[in-house]
Design an enzyme around this catalytic site. Structure first.
Site, short mmCIF file in Angstrom:
data_model
loop_
_atom_site.label_atom_id
_atom_site.label_comp_id
_atom_site.label_asym_id
_atom_site.label_seq_id
_atom_site.Cartn_x
_atom_site.Cartn_y
_atom_site.Cartn_z
N LEU A 99 6.77 2.03 -6.20
CA LEU A 99 7.61 2.12 -7.39
C LEU A 99 8.55 3.32 -7.30
CD1 LEU A 99 5.20 1.23 -10.35
CD2 LEU A 99 6.79 -0.26 -9.12
N CYS A 119 -3.41 2.09 -8.44
CA CYS A 119 -3.22 1.83 -7.01
C CYS A 119 -2.18 2.79 -6.43
CB CYS A 119 -2.77 0.39 -6.79
SG CYS A 119 -2.27 0.02 -5.09
N TYR A 177 -0.85 3.03 -3.50
CA TYR A 177 0.17 2.35 -2.69
C TYR A 177 1.27 1.79 -3.60
CZ TYR A 177 -3.27 2.60 1.08
OH TYR A 177 -4.16 3.04 2.02
N CYS A 178 0.86 1.26 -4.75
CA CYS A 178 1.82 0.70 -5.70
C CYS A 178 2.72 1.79 -6.28
CB CYS A 178 1.09 -0.02 -6.83
SG CYS A 178 0.07 -1.40 -6.28
N ASN A 179 2.14 2.94 -6.58
CA ASN A 179 2.93 4.03 -7.14
C ASN A 179 3.96 4.54 -6.14
OD1 ASN A 179 1.60 4.01 -9.65
ND2 ASN A 179 -0.06 5.25 -8.83
#
Length: 223
Positions: free
Chosen positions: A95, A88, A90-92
């Site tokens: 993070l 994903c 967006y998740c990276n």
């Protein structure tokens, strides 16, 4: 640039099909439908929130080390971010933003962990790809996400889309259930009570890491 500004810029490129993003344009209404339905379900409002006692967890990090929330809380406040997986973007992006803010968090005595249903191999990839200096924990079968009220089953039409896109969640997660956690961010105080929570069923929207600093500063003065 704020985290949300970065996410909005990525979303515009993704929907516009700008290189290197060449996703078929007909996928966007499907994804938006699933997000709208998850919002309408009201599940986010039923998840663990500020003022609730946080469920305890013991999970393995990307290197197979056992990480206990109780042990981390004995050292200071704990920031927990739930994310969908290294697949994903967006998740990276989130993070990476959390990692940039890590020195400020640690200066206030806080530890950070990310929790995903993905396998340790994929967690190692997340750490390596995003150059993270905090652990990524594997939530086997999504149980910790369920304990926090975040785990949901993808609707059949979204499962079909993911399959067409070769986004094989059962392989990523070693779990046949086609479930994910809603993205969420928590600050848990040393007493085990949630001091800050942000749950958004729209995975393209994430709070800025700096939003947690006043909460951590207040917690530091109460120790």
């Amino acid at each position: 640039m704020s985290l949300q500004d970065k996410l909005n810029a990525f979303k515009a490129d993704f929907k516009g099909g700008k290189a290197p993003y060449f996703a078929p344009p007909d996928i966007h209404p499907v994804m938006e439908r699933a997000t709208a339905e998850l919002i309408a379900s009201g599940q986010a409002g039923r998840a663990i929130k500020a003022g609730d006692r946080a469920p305890q967890f013991t999970l393995k990090d990307q290197d197979g080390n056992v990480v206990s929330s109780a042990e981390l809380l004995a050292k200071g406040p704990l920031i927990v971010t739930f994310y969908r997986g290294v697949w994903c973007p967006y998740c990276n992006i989130e993070l990476q933003a959390m990692n940039e803010a890590l020195p400020e968090f640690r200066a206030l005595g806080a530890n950070v962990v990310a929790i995903s249903p993905q396998t340790p191999v994929n967690s190692r990839k997340a750490v390596r790809t995003n150059a993270l200096d905090f652990p990524v924990l594997s939530d086997v079968n999504g149980q910790t996400g369920a304990d926090f009220g975040l785990r949901f089953a993808l609707p059949d039409y979204l499962v079909d889309l993911y399959k067409n896109l070769k986004n094989d969640l059962p392989a990523f997660n070693n779990d046949p259930s086609w479930t994910l956690p809603m993205p969420a961010r928590y600050v848990i105080g040393q007493g085990g009570v949630v001091l800050y929570s942000e749950i958004n069923p729209d995975y393209t929207r994430r709070p800025d890491p700096s939003d947690m600093l006043p909460v951590l500063e207040k917690a530091a003065t109460q120790v």
